[in-house]
Design a protein around this motif. Sequence first.
Motif, PDB file in Angstrom:
ATOM      1  N   ASP A  16       7.694  39.026  68.566  1.00 53.34           N
ATOM      2  CA  ASP A  16       7.147  40.050  67.671  1.00 53.34           C
ATOM      3  C   ASP A  16       8.249  40.665  66.822  1.00 53.34           C
ATOM      4  OD1 ASP A  16       4.579  39.672  68.590  1.00 53.34           O
ATOM      5  OD2 ASP A  16       4.617  41.401  69.957  1.00 53.34           O
ATOM      6  N   TYR A  17       9.388  40.945  67.445  1.00 46.29           N
ATOM      7  CA  TYR A  17      10.522  41.499  66.703  1.00 46.29           C
ATOM      8  C   TYR A  17      10.964  40.555  65.598  1.00 46.29           C
ATOM      9  CZ  TYR A  17      15.241  42.808  65.454  1.00 46.29           C
ATOM     10  OH  TYR A  17      16.367  43.122  64.734  1.00 46.29           O
ATOM     11  N   GLU A  18      11.081  39.268  65.917  1.00 49.05           N
ATOM     12  CA  GLU A  18      11.518  38.282  64.930  1.00 49.05           C
ATOM     13  C   GLU A  18      10.529  38.181  63.782  1.00 49.05           C
ATOM     14  OE1 GLU A  18      12.079  34.883  67.438  1.00 49.05           O
ATOM     15  OE2 GLU A  18      14.163  35.414  67.903  1.00 49.05           O
ATOM     16  N   GLN A  19       9.230  38.236  64.100  1.00 54.78           N
ATOM     17  CA  GLN A  19       8.194  38.178  63.065  1.00 54.78           C
ATOM     18  C   GLN A  19       8.280  39.412  62.162  1.00 54.78           C
ATOM     19  OE1 GLN A  19       6.280  35.710  62.257  1.00 54.78           O
ATOM     20  NE2 GLN A  19       5.102  36.775  60.709  1.00 54.78           N
ATOM     21  N   LEU A  20       8.404  40.590  62.756  1.00 51.02           N
ATOM     22  CA  LEU A  20       8.522  41.826  61.968  1.00 51.02           C
ATOM     23  C   LEU A  20       9.795  41.834  61.132  1.00 51.02           C
ATOM     24  CD1 LEU A  20       7.277  44.405  64.612  1.00 51.02           C
ATOM     25  CD2 LEU A  20       6.078  43.667  62.535  1.00 51.02           C
ATOM     26  N   LYS A  21      10.871  41.332  61.686  1.00 50.51           N
ATOM     27  CA  LYS A  21      12.135  41.247  60.949  1.00 50.51           C
ATOM     28  C   LYS A  21      11.981  40.324  59.745  1.00 50.51           C
ATOM     29  CE  LYS A  21      16.706  41.552  60.511  1.00 50.51           C
ATOM     30  NZ  LYS A  21      17.020  42.196  59.258  1.00 50.51           N
ATOM     31  N   LYS A  22      11.305  39.192  59.943  1.00 48.98           N
ATOM     32  CA  LYS A  22      11.080  38.244  58.855  1.00 48.98           C
ATOM     33  C   LYS A  22      10.252  38.885  57.738  1.00 48.98           C
ATOM     34  CE  LYS A  22       9.059  33.714  57.922  1.00 48.98           C
ATOM     35  NZ  LYS A  22       8.323  32.585  58.482  1.00 48.98           N
ATOM     36  N   ILE A  23       9.193  39.598  58.114  1.00 46.42           N
ATOM     37  CA  ILE A  23       8.347  40.271  57.124  1.00 46.42           C
ATOM     38  C   ILE A  23       9.134  41.351  56.393  1.00 46.42           C
ATOM     39  CG2 ILE A  23       6.337  41.790  56.848  1.00 46.42           C
ATOM     40  CD1 ILE A  23       5.050  40.156  59.167  1.00 46.42           C
ATOM     41  N   ALA A  24       9.925  42.117  57.115  1.00 49.78           N
ATOM     42  CA  ALA A  24      10.741  43.163  56.496  1.00 49.78           C
ATOM     43  C   ALA A  24      11.745  42.563  55.517  1.00 49.78           C
ATOM     44  CB  ALA A  24      11.463  43.987  57.571  1.00 49.78           C
ATOM     45  N   ASP A  25      12.360  41.447  55.882  1.00 52.75           N
ATOM     46  CA  ASP A  25      13.311  40.775  54.990  1.00 52.75           C
ATOM     47  C   ASP A  25      12.622  40.249  53.740  1.00 52.75           C
ATOM     48  OD1 ASP A  25      15.333  41.315  56.792  1.00 52.75           O
ATOM     49  OD2 ASP A  25      15.384  39.278  57.624  1.00 52.75           O
TER      50      ASP A  25
END
Length: 98
Positions: A16-25
């Motif tokens: 979930d963190y990686e997915q949110l980080k990707k979206i934020a980037d």
Amino acid sequence: MGDIEHEVKIEVSLSDYEQLKKIADQYADLHKILLEYIGYEDEFLIKKSRLKRLTKEELITMVFEQRNVIRKLIGDLEASKRVEYIRFLDNFYMNRVY
């Protein structure tokens, strides 16, 4: 963290963190591209000297990113405004001499 009076910590799974980080980037990239494209403030404009240092491939990528931003913005407009802006862009680009 400086201004936050009460800091709350939550636990999320790594995926979930990686997915949110990707979206934020992705959001940050689109935000930067939009600001560069519209030149909202001089500090966001890419200077001519910087453009000269970019490779042909980087310039092509920039053009395609800007096209996508334009499409997204026009697509989000109400129908009457969409027609108005498409006409403006048609006139702007079709009357240019390269």
